[in-house]
Design a protein around this motif. Structure first.
Motif, PDB file in Angstrom:
ATOM      1  N   PRO A 217       0.146  -1.119   0.060  1.00 35.56           N
ATOM      2  CA  PRO A 217       0.011  -0.011  -0.023  1.00 35.56           C
ATOM      3  C   PRO A 217       1.065   1.250  -0.258  1.00 35.56           C
ATOM      4  CG  PRO A 217      -0.502  -1.476   1.492  1.00 35.56           C
ATOM      5  CD  PRO A 217       0.465  -1.593   0.975  1.00 35.56           C
ATOM      6  N   LYS A 218       0.355   2.235  -0.839  1.00 32.27           N
ATOM      7  CA  LYS A 218       1.114   3.662  -1.147  1.00 32.27           C
ATOM      8  C   LYS A 218       1.461   4.081   0.471  1.00 32.27           C
ATOM      9  CE  LYS A 218       2.965   4.742  -4.783  1.00 32.27           C
ATOM     10  NZ  LYS A 218       3.806   4.175  -4.676  1.00 32.27           N
ATOM     11  N   PHE A 219       2.306   4.862   0.924  1.00 31.79           N
ATOM     12  CA  PHE A 219       2.630   5.314   2.435  1.00 31.79           C
ATOM     13  C   PHE A 219       2.016   6.596   2.118  1.00 31.79           C
ATOM     14  CE2 PHE A 219       5.086   7.304   5.512  1.00 31.79           C
ATOM     15  CZ  PHE A 219       4.066   7.112   6.770  1.00 31.79           C
ATOM     16  N   GLN A 220       1.113   7.499   2.905  1.00 31.24           N
ATOM     17  CA  GLN A 220       1.495   8.807   3.050  1.00 31.24           C
ATOM     18  C   GLN A 220       1.125   9.078   4.425  1.00 31.24           C
ATOM     19  OE1 GLN A 220      -2.615   8.646   1.070  1.00 31.24           O
ATOM     20  NE2 GLN A 220      -2.099   9.096  -0.973  1.00 31.24           N
ATOM     21  N   GLU A 221       1.857  10.522   4.859  1.00 36.29           N
ATOM     22  CA  GLU A 221       2.092  11.121   4.938  1.00 36.29           C
ATOM     23  C   GLU A 221       0.546  12.082   5.791  1.00 36.29           C
ATOM     24  OE1 GLU A 221       5.972  12.092   7.800  1.00 36.29           O
ATOM     25  OE2 GLU A 221       5.856  11.656   5.531  1.00 36.29           O
ATOM     26  N   LYS A 222       0.135  10.958   6.208  1.00 32.45           N
ATOM     27  CA  LYS A 222      -0.860  11.644   7.217  1.00 32.45           C
ATOM     28  C   LYS A 222      -1.084  12.839   8.546  1.00 32.45           C
ATOM     29  CE  LYS A 222      -2.821   7.378   6.956  1.00 32.45           C
ATOM     30  NZ  LYS A 222      -4.347   7.176   7.518  1.00 32.45           N
ATOM     31  N   ASN A 223      -0.280  12.631   9.083  1.00 32.10           N
ATOM     32  CA  ASN A 223       0.315  13.129  10.320  1.00 32.10           C
ATOM     33  C   ASN A 223      -1.055  13.124  10.495  1.00 32.10           C
ATOM     34  OD1 ASN A 223       3.011  13.236   9.957  1.00 32.10           O
ATOM     35  ND2 ASN A 223       2.756  15.662   9.715  1.00 32.10           N
ATOM     36  N   ALA A 224      -2.208  12.215  10.866  1.00 34.50           N
ATOM     37  CA  ALA A 224      -3.120  11.646  11.360  1.00 34.50           C
ATOM     38  C   ALA A 224      -3.099  11.432  12.946  1.00 34.50           C
ATOM     39  CB  ALA A 224      -4.218  10.690  10.744  1.00 34.50           C
ATOM     40  N   ARG A 225      -1.873  11.376  13.534  1.00 35.77           N
ATOM     41  CA  ARG A 225      -2.085  10.483  15.380  1.00 35.77           C
ATOM     42  C   ARG A 225      -0.679  11.945  15.373  1.00 35.77           C
ATOM     43  NH1 ARG A 225      -1.588   5.585  16.963  1.00 35.77           N
ATOM     44  NH2 ARG A 225      -1.987   5.977  19.262  1.00 35.77           N
ATOM     45  N   PRO A 247     -10.520  14.284   9.761  1.00 33.67           N
ATOM     46  CA  PRO A 247     -10.882  14.714   8.466  1.00 33.67           C
ATOM     47  C   PRO A 247     -12.008  15.454   7.617  1.00 33.67           C
ATOM     48  CG  PRO A 247     -10.609  11.754   8.188  1.00 33.67           C
ATOM     49  CD  PRO A 247     -10.737  12.486  10.010  1.00 33.67           C
ATOM     50  N   GLU A 248     -13.150  14.677   8.810  1.00 40.38           N
ATOM     51  CA  GLU A 248     -14.625  15.878   8.462  1.00 40.38           C
ATOM     52  C   GLU A 248     -14.357  17.142   8.704  1.00 40.38           C
ATOM     53  OE1 GLU A 248     -17.528  12.752  10.141  1.00 40.38           O
ATOM     54  OE2 GLU A 248     -16.524  11.438   8.490  1.00 40.38           O
TER      55      GLU A 248
END
Ligand SMILES: [Zn+2]
Ligand SMILES: [Zn+2]
Length: 340
Positions: A217-225, A247-248
């Motif tokens: 899976p492509k890694f996307q640096e989301k910095n979700a945490r 995200p909403e």
């Protein structure tokens, strides 16, 4: 002399493992060791070493026969130095493992299990190339990416076989350790055709799946945490502020803070990009004194807890002891966190 089956556990002990996941890994090692102790084949053959990696990589338990192995306690530290862990693994294997010579059969090829939940914060390509340059191959490396922030592009390159584990809950990590134990026991029975776990008929646990190493899976640096290290003004003890991106709404919400060991920074801190504090919602509570605000020291840059309802006009930074004047209007400051 019996040929030994060396097993190396490489465990990510970065910020994101704070709390439940770290405890679950500790319990997992404990259970694995006690199950292997009850298995007469494993008892004779399996030797286990535990290596942790965060800001640095450390051998927590050198390669030891299971009967004598004391399950180590894991220490939380900033960062994810996977490269350092690979270098330490290569050095350990070269030191610990008997190679086969014309005169004698050496040990079986080591099994290496890497558990991580994020992306490396150091250079791992150099260490990986050094590990792979040793011929014949030093070890069979199995990578386990846990949770939803794993850099599978890296993990797939580092591992010979790569698995995704959906979450970091106690339940899913303890199932994973049961699975690991079963895999080790299987390898003991037929080490000469060293189980490709890929083709293993062991049923995978819930939420676990094999990653196609050719197309991870492509890694996307989301910095979700996001993680911020903070110090309690009242007790001077360390804790970790945690935020998760919604995200909403496009903002970060705080999750309960967790306490950190007082020597958390002893290995240095990993640098990470700053974030605009106005994107961070809700005051994370200090786990020591329940203050639900925080401030940033203008001198050392460290964060500390504050009581926003009863703001003192001045405060002493609990980290560098500078005397600070509180500027309540400074809402747009940037805070340096880490993505663990
Ligand atoms: Zn506090
Ligand atoms: Zn300071």
């Amino acid at each position: 002399m019996t040929r030994r089956l060396p097993v190396y556990l490489l465990l990510d002990c970065s910020e994101s493992m704070a709390g439940e996941p770290l405890n679950a890994m500790e319990a997992g090692i404990y259970k694995t060791i006690s199950s292997l102790k009850k298995d007469p084949h494993a008892l004779e053959t399996v030797y286990v070493s535990v290596i942790s990696f965060a800001a640095k990589a450390k051998v927590l338990a050198p390669l030891t026969e299971v009967v004598a192995l004391k399950p180590p306690s894991l220490e939380l530290r900033p960062g994810t130095a996977l490269g350092a862990a690979l270098d330490l693994l290569r050095e350990s294997i070269k030191k610990d493992v008997e190679i086969t010579t014309a005169m004698s059969k050496g040990d079986w090829r080591p099994l290496v299990f890497i558990l991580t939940d994020g992306q490396p914060t150091d250079d791992w390509r150099g260490p990986l190339a050094r590990l792979r340059a040793v011929k014949p191959s030093l070890a069979s490396v199995y990578g386990f990416g846990c949770g939803d922030e794993v850099d599978f592009e890296t993990l797939a390159e580092v591992s010979d076989v790569c698995f995704q584990v959906s979450s970091l809950t106690t339940e899913s990590l303890s199932k994973l350790f049961v699975w690991l134990t079963a895999s080790i026991q299987k390898s003991v029975v037929s080490p000469d055709q060293l189980v490709s776990l890929e083709k293993s008929d062991l049923p995978m646990v819930d939420g676990m799946k094999l990653i196609d190493r050719a197309q991870p899976p492509k890694f996307q640096e989301k910095n979700a945490r996001l993680y911020f290290h903070s110090v309690c003004v009242k007790t001077k003890r360390h804790y970790l502020i945690r935020y998760r991106f919604n995200p909403e709404i496009g903002l970060y919400f705080s999750e309960p803070s967790v306490t950190l060991p007082d020597d958390f920074f002893s290995d240095g801190a990993a640098k990470a990009p700053g974030v605009d504090a106005s994107l961070l919602l809700q005051g994370p509570k200090c786990p020591y004194c329940q203050n639900h605000g925080w401030g940033k020291c203008g001198f050392c840059g460290h964060l500390f807890c504050l009581d926003p309802d009863n703001p003192a006009p001045t405060v002493v930074c609990p980290f560098c002891e500078s005397h600070l004047t509180i500027d309540q209007s400074a809402e747009d400051f940037r805070v340096d966190g880490s993505v663990g």
